[in-house]
Design a protein around this motif. Structure first.
Motif, PDB file in Angstrom:
ATOM      1  N   LYS A   1       0.481  -1.115   0.405  1.00  0.00           N
ATOM      2  CA  LYS A   1      -0.062   0.132  -0.336  1.00  0.00           C
ATOM      3  C   LYS A   1       0.774   1.080  -0.326  1.00  0.00           C
ATOM      4  CE  LYS A   1      -3.383  -2.629   2.692  1.00  0.00           C
ATOM      5  NZ  LYS A   1      -4.300  -2.573   4.046  1.00  0.00           N
ATOM      6  N   ILE A   2       0.282   2.624  -0.516  1.00  0.00           N
ATOM      7  CA  ILE A   2       0.900   3.543  -1.022  1.00  0.00           C
ATOM      8  C   ILE A   2       0.301   4.448  -0.070  1.00  0.00           C
ATOM      9  CG2 ILE A   2       2.509   5.262  -2.344  1.00  0.00           C
ATOM     10  CD1 ILE A   2       3.331   3.122  -3.642  1.00  0.00           C
ATOM     11  N   ASP A   3       0.313   5.519  -0.125  1.00  0.00           N
ATOM     12  CA  ASP A   3      -0.876   6.420   0.588  1.00  0.00           C
ATOM     13  C   ASP A   3      -0.478   7.696  -1.007  1.00  0.00           C
ATOM     14  OD1 ASP A   3      -1.901   5.826   2.941  1.00  0.00           O
ATOM     15  OD2 ASP A   3       0.248   6.033   3.823  1.00  0.00           O
ATOM     16  N   ALA A   4      -2.364   8.265  -0.998  1.00  0.00           N
ATOM     17  CA  ALA A   4      -2.482   8.537  -2.705  1.00  0.00           C
ATOM     18  C   ALA A   4      -3.907   9.102  -2.635  1.00  0.00           C
ATOM     19  CB  ALA A   4      -2.127   8.179  -4.082  1.00  0.00           C
ATOM     20  N   GLN A   5      -4.223  11.115  -2.478  1.00  0.00           N
ATOM     21  CA  GLN A   5      -5.038  11.626  -1.893  1.00  0.00           C
ATOM     22  C   GLN A   5      -5.197  11.849  -3.718  1.00  0.00           C
ATOM     23  OE1 GLN A   5      -6.634  11.150   1.351  1.00  0.00           O
ATOM     24  NE2 GLN A   5      -4.593  10.303   2.367  1.00  0.00           N
ATOM     25  N   ASN A   6      -6.496  11.470  -4.015  1.00  0.00           N
ATOM     26  CA  ASN A   6      -7.229  12.029  -5.036  1.00  0.00           C
ATOM     27  C   ASN A   6      -6.145  12.638  -6.545  1.00  0.00           C
ATOM     28  OD1 ASN A   6      -9.135  13.760  -6.034  1.00  0.00           O
ATOM     29  ND2 ASN A   6      -8.360  15.902  -6.036  1.00  0.00           N
ATOM     30  N   THR A   7      -5.319  11.160  -6.812  1.00  0.00           N
ATOM     31  CA  THR A   7      -4.185  10.727  -7.515  1.00  0.00           C
ATOM     32  C   THR A   7      -4.852   9.968  -8.073  1.00  0.00           C
ATOM     33  OG1 THR A   7      -2.950  10.891  -5.270  1.00  0.00           O
ATOM     34  CG2 THR A   7      -2.123   9.696  -7.685  1.00  0.00           C
TER      35      THR A   7
ATOM     36  N   ASN B   1      -6.587   1.322  -7.074  1.00  0.00           N
ATOM     37  CA  ASN B   1      -6.600   2.808  -6.376  1.00  0.00           C
ATOM     38  C   ASN B   1      -7.865   3.042  -5.844  1.00  0.00           C
ATOM     39  OD1 ASN B   1      -6.373   5.354  -5.702  1.00  0.00           O
ATOM     40  ND2 ASN B   1      -6.468   6.445  -8.017  1.00  0.00           N
ATOM     41  N   SER B   2      -8.113   2.902  -5.099  1.00  0.00           N
ATOM     42  CA  SER B   2      -8.992   3.465  -3.835  1.00  0.00           C
ATOM     43  C   SER B   2      -9.507   5.044  -3.843  1.00  0.00           C
ATOM     44  CB  SER B   2      -9.095   3.098  -2.162  1.00  0.00           C
ATOM     45  OG  SER B   2      -7.932   3.830  -1.981  1.00  0.00           O
ATOM     46  N   GLY B   3      -8.539   5.654  -4.294  1.00  0.00           N
ATOM     47  CA  GLY B   3      -8.793   7.128  -3.954  1.00  0.00           C
ATOM     48  C   GLY B   3      -7.908   7.740  -2.612  1.00  0.00           C
ATOM     49  N   LYS B   4      -7.360   6.910  -1.845  1.00  0.00           N
ATOM     50  CA  LYS B   4      -6.383   7.573  -1.139  1.00  0.00           C
ATOM     51  C   LYS B   4      -5.743   6.708  -0.509  1.00  0.00           C
ATOM     52  CE  LYS B   4      -9.404   9.378   2.367  1.00  0.00           C
ATOM     53  NZ  LYS B   4     -10.674   9.237   3.875  1.00  0.00           N
ATOM     54  N   LYS B   5      -5.902   5.591  -1.415  1.00  0.00           N
ATOM     55  CA  LYS B   5      -4.022   4.728  -1.523  1.00  0.00           C
ATOM     56  C   LYS B   5      -4.171   3.802  -3.010  1.00  0.00           C
ATOM     57  CE  LYS B   5      -4.472   3.461   3.202  1.00  0.00           C
ATOM     58  NZ  LYS B   5      -3.380   3.929   3.863  1.00  0.00           N
TER      59      LYS B   5
ATOM     60  N   THR C   1       1.315  14.559   3.047  1.00  0.00           N
ATOM     61  CA  THR C   1       2.256  15.357   1.317  1.00  0.00           C
ATOM     62  C   THR C   1       1.670  13.713   0.721  1.00  0.00           C
ATOM     63  OG1 THR C   1       4.612  14.784   3.130  1.00  0.00           O
ATOM     64  CG2 THR C   1       4.752  14.578   0.600  1.00  0.00           C
ATOM     65  N   SER C   2       0.741  13.110   0.499  1.00  0.00           N
ATOM     66  CA  SER C   2       0.138  11.885  -0.437  1.00  0.00           C
ATOM     67  C   SER C   2      -1.109  13.114  -0.505  1.00  0.00           C
ATOM     68  CB  SER C   2      -0.586  10.395   0.619  1.00  0.00           C
ATOM     69  OG  SER C   2      -0.983  11.128   1.683  1.00  0.00           O
ATOM     70  N   HIS C   3      -0.931  13.845  -0.638  1.00  0.00           N
ATOM     71  CA  HIS C   3      -1.831  14.363  -1.718  1.00  0.00           C
ATOM     72  C   HIS C   3      -1.258  15.395  -2.840  1.00  0.00           C
ATOM     73  CE1 HIS C   3      -5.570  15.303   0.250  1.00  0.00           C
ATOM     74  NE2 HIS C   3      -5.174  15.090   1.819  1.00  0.00           N
ATOM     75  N   TRP C   4       0.348  15.266  -2.750  1.00  0.00           N
ATOM     76  CA  TRP C   4       0.983  16.033  -3.571  1.00  0.00           C
ATOM     77  C   TRP C   4       1.681  14.592  -4.434  1.00  0.00           C
ATOM     78  CZ3 TRP C   4       5.889  16.991  -3.697  1.00  0.00           C
ATOM     79  CH2 TRP C   4       6.208  17.100  -2.359  1.00  0.00           C
ATOM     80  N   PHE C   5       2.476  13.858  -3.730  1.00  0.00           N
ATOM     81  CA  PHE C   5       3.550  12.789  -3.830  1.00  0.00           C
ATOM     82  C   PHE C   5       3.202  12.028  -3.320  1.00  0.00           C
ATOM     83  CE2 PHE C   5       7.246  10.551  -3.582  1.00  0.00           C
ATOM     84  CZ  PHE C   5       8.185  11.729  -4.415  1.00  0.00           C
ATOM     85  N   PRO C   6       2.732  10.412  -4.184  1.00  0.00           N
ATOM     86  CA  PRO C   6       2.443   9.314  -3.340  1.00  0.00           C
ATOM     87  C   PRO C   6       3.423   8.869  -2.241  1.00  0.00           C
ATOM     88  CG  PRO C   6       2.165   9.420  -5.432  1.00  0.00           C
ATOM     89  CD  PRO C   6       3.024  10.270  -5.311  1.00  0.00           C
ATOM     90  N   SER C   7       2.679   8.606  -1.389  1.00  0.00           N
ATOM     91  CA  SER C   7       4.372   8.300  -0.256  1.00  0.00           C
ATOM     92  C   SER C   7       3.147   7.728   1.040  1.00  0.00           C
ATOM     93  CB  SER C   7       4.853  10.216   0.137  1.00  0.00           C
ATOM     94  OG  SER C   7       3.747  10.480   0.569  1.00  0.00           O
ATOM     95  N   PHE C   8       4.035   8.377   2.158  1.00  0.00           N
ATOM     96  CA  PHE C   8       3.567   7.603   3.198  1.00  0.00           C
ATOM     97  C   PHE C   8       2.797   8.454   4.377  1.00  0.00           C
ATOM     98  CE2 PHE C   8       6.787   5.541   0.917  1.00  0.00           C
ATOM     99  CZ  PHE C   8       6.570   4.223   0.563  1.00  0.00           C
ATOM    100  N   ASP C   9       1.588   7.900   4.603  1.00  0.00           N
ATOM    101  CA  ASP C   9       1.361   8.827   5.849  1.00  0.00           C
ATOM    102  C   ASP C   9       1.448   8.822   7.276  1.00  0.00           C
ATOM    103  OD1 ASP C   9      -0.148  10.395   4.045  1.00  0.00           O
ATOM    104  OD2 ASP C   9      -1.954   9.266   4.062  1.00  0.00           O
ATOM    105  N   ASP C  10       2.056   7.213   7.618  1.00  0.00           N
ATOM    106  CA  ASP C  10       2.517   6.955   8.268  1.00  0.00           C
ATOM    107  C   ASP C  10       4.321   7.371   8.797  1.00  0.00           C
ATOM    108  OD1 ASP C  10       3.355   5.300  10.764  1.00  0.00           O
ATOM    109  OD2 ASP C  10       3.209   3.070   9.917  1.00  0.00           O
TER     110      ASP C  10
END
Length: 674
Positions: A37-43, A59-63, A114-123
């Motif tokens: 899983k990688i966090d990615a908002q609206n991506t 793509n769940s819209g959040k991950k 940060t996952s709103h602009w760069f797919p990354s990790f909210d943890d």
């Protein structure tokens, strides 16, 4: 699994407010996993490949979910993406209008993602070495984490290539874009300090960054661990959400701290400067495992900032700050029952009570043992995560300090230990003198007058003297005028400011002396004294307006807006001048300016002409601003106006001419039940 390195090639489109590009992640799968899983908002994602082969994903819209199933081993994940960030990346100014000069793009990841602009990790526990290549308009400067390795031409753009060598949590990934120049200063240890500023503010460079090198050198020495990154950058941006943000190697801070010599005396950058720098060790190098241990970041940064200020401003300043926060914490504990070690603790607890907790330990075991423990803690958990017990274990190794009792009283109990704090404060002679001066409140003015006089004529630190001015606030002028004269003669900005503040009724015989306050090197003092003189001496108002004609004030243009407002309200000015001033004031309410300027202007404009359509339109526009404090101001003011006669229909008449976002927000407010 462990994500090791990220290579990002991103392009930021400020007109569409989009980010798109490609990412390559290098990772280790340590145990067989079903899904990565990688966090990615609206991506949105394309060309998702693992080790060069097409990967199954959803793509769940959040991950981003990679569900092929993965065995132990090393992998390389690549993909392209497009994101339209709703938060954490902010676009300031209108990039479609080439005549506007305040366009900026900047990020603020903490507390959001940060996952709103760069797919990354909210943890925060997933630490990665980030390397970014950022493509943007060649006329701007682009700043990110790490060392700038190269800048390459790319048609009408440039590509800025940034490299990092050590891992960090994703929330510390950053970008700042704008019209910036910079100056590099060498620290004692050889780390370059790169200090950015807008060209229009070059005259404020020295006062903004005053003591920066001293703070850096002091913290390296005091902490005992070399600065953990290769370079340190500081960038002021407009309408930043908070005071500052400690992005790894690249602090972003609020334009409000870009100040001149006069502004330095009111609100300077020194504390925030030291606080964000301390975070490079406490938060960036070693990151708390969860919100419950957030004090390990904010408490440490707050305390080390205070220690740095002690180095710059002296012991009395240091103890006065501790005293002030002790009062805040004691009062807060009456209603705030959440302790420091809790993810929902208040900022006051995380920052100030956390700092106090560290002061208690340092005073108990001594500075050398404390430094040894901190050094060991940072070395042991560098580029990793830690929690409270990890730090306390290092304290036990160097002392017999009872960490369990300390943890219970200072970190797990919401009460503030006032007696223990006061005992530590009384180690300082200035605090002793302040406490003794406060006890004079129990005596009569006649009994105290000579003592007051002696203290005001002494070299005591200013809070002792301002305490006296507070005590004599309601004493008849004839009885206290000698003391006020002495206070003015101290030439201490803070003491003189207290004379301005605590003398509401100004006798004619004191007028000329009080008027000297208009010349003080403090925008706050100028504003207080102007308002008081205006109220007390109507016949001299034209003189005060003449005095204030060229005043601007700080970043919020407080004194310029004050001058415009009182000039418009004055009956002496000619109508064409009033119109000119009024138009300037209305202009300040518009989106061309920072929110602090706009808010000041809106408040004042509404007192002059409460139903001006241009002002009300700009008030509605405030409700859609990304800075939550300003949008809240807009909403609250509209809610207050709507029940008043004529306002509802006036706001309704604006709906057809508003931009869509403003229109939607106003409709929501209009539909709220009263």
């Amino acid at each position: 699994m462990d994500f090791k390195i990220a290579y990002g090639n991103i392009t930021i489109n400020p007109i569409e407010k989009k980010v798109y590009g490609s990412v390559r992640y290098v990772l280790d799968v340590k145990e067989t996993v079903d899904t990565i899983k990688i966090d990615a908002q609206n991506t949105t994602f394309n060309a998702v490949e693992m080790n060069g082969k097409e990967a199954k994903f959803s793509n769940s819209g959040k991950k981003l979910l990679l569900f092929d199933g993965y065995k132990k081993g090393k992998y390389t994940l690549t993909f392209t993406y497009e994101a339209k960030p709703k938060q954490t990346m902010y676009f300031n100014g209108d990039f479609s209008n080439a005549t506007i000069s305040n366009q900026q793009v900047w990020t603020q990841g903490q507390g959001k993602y940060t996952s709103h602009w760069f797919p990354s990790f909210d943890d925060v526990n997933e630490k990665v070495i980030f390397n970014l290549n950022i493509s943007f308009d060649k006329n701007y400067n682009v700043i990110s984490n790490g060392v700038l390795k190269d800048v390459l031409p790319d048609k009408d753009k440039k590509i800025w290539k940034y490299e990092m060598l050590k891992p960090m949590s994703s929330y510390l990934l950053s970008v700042a874009i704008g019209d910036f120049s910079n100056k590099a200063v060498g620290s004692k240890s050889g780390i370059p300090l790169q200090l950015f500023i807008q060209p229009k503010d070059t005259g404020k460079f020295e006062t903004t960054y005053r003591y920066s090198r001293e703070i850096f050198d002091y913290l390296e020495k005091e902490i005992g661990v070399k600065y953990p990154w290769k370079i340190y950058k500081q960038i002021p941006v407009e309408d930043f959400l908070y005071a500052g943000m400690e992005n790894t190697s690249s602090t972003i801070f609020a334009q409000d701290f870009v100040i001149d010599n006069v502004g330095f005396n009111d609100r300077n950058y020194v504390n925030v400067n030291a606080h964000e720098l301390a975070h490079q060790w406490f938060g960036d190098l070693v990151t708390a495992t969860s919100g419950k241990h957030h004090w390990l970041q904010e408490g440490f940064a707050t305390y080390y900032a205070l220690l740095a200020e002690r180095q710059v401003f002296g012991d009395d300043y240091f103890y006065h700050q501790l005293y002030r926060t002790s009062l805040q914490l004691r009062n807060a504990a009456k209603s705030d029952t959440i302790p420091v070690m809790h993810e929902r603790a208040s900022s006051l607890s995380f920052y100030q009570k956390g700092a106090w907790a560290l002061h208690v330990i340092r005073e108990a075991i001594g500075p050398k043992a404390f430094q040894k423990a901190v050094k060991s803690y940072l070395k042991k958990y560098q580029y990793q995560n830690a929690e409270t017990d990890d730090f306390l274990a290092e304290i036990r190794k160097v002392s017999h300090f009872d960490t369990q009792a300390f943890k219970k009283t200072w970190l797990q109990d919401y009460h503030f230990q006032t007696e223990e704090a006061n005992a530590l404060l009384k180690k300082n002679k200035f605090i002793q003198a302040l406490f003794e001066t406060q006890q004079l409140r129990k005596k009569t003015f006649a009994e105290n007058k000579e003592t007051y006089k002696t203290i005001l004529q002494s070299n005591a630190f200013y809070p002792v003297k301002t305490e006296i001015l507070y005590q004599i606030k309601y004493i008849p002028f004839e009885d206290k005028k000698e003391l006020l004269d002495i206070a003015l003669q101290t030439n201490d900005i803070k003491v003189r400011q207290s004379v301005a503040e605590f003398t509401e009724e100004i006798p004619l015989e004191f007028k000329s002396k009080y008027e000297t306050l208009l010349n003080d090197n403090s925008y706050d003092t100028k504003e207080i004294s102007f308002m008081n003189l205006w109220k007390n001496f109507p016949d001299s108002r034209s003189n005060y307006l003449a005095k204030a004609q060229n005043w601007i004030g700080g970043n919020d243009k407080s004194l310029r807006i004050l001058f415009l407002t009182f000039s418009i309200l004055s009956t002496e000015d000619k109508s064409e001048i009033k119109t000119k001033y009024y138009n300037e004031l209305i202009d300040y309410t518009s989106s061309k300016y920072e929110s602090s300027v706009r808010q000041n202007a809106i408040i004042n404009a509404l007192t002059i002409s409460d139903k001006d359509v241009a002002v009300l339109k700009n008030l509605v526009n405030a409700t859609t601003h990304y800075k939550w404090q300003f949008s809240k101001f807009g909403r609250e003011n509209i809610r207050e106006l709507l029940p008043q006669e004529g306002y509802r229909s006036l706001f309704e008449s604006l709906l057809p001419i508003l931009p869509e976002a403003d229109k939607n927000q106003l409709q929501k407010l209009l539909s709220e039940k009263p």
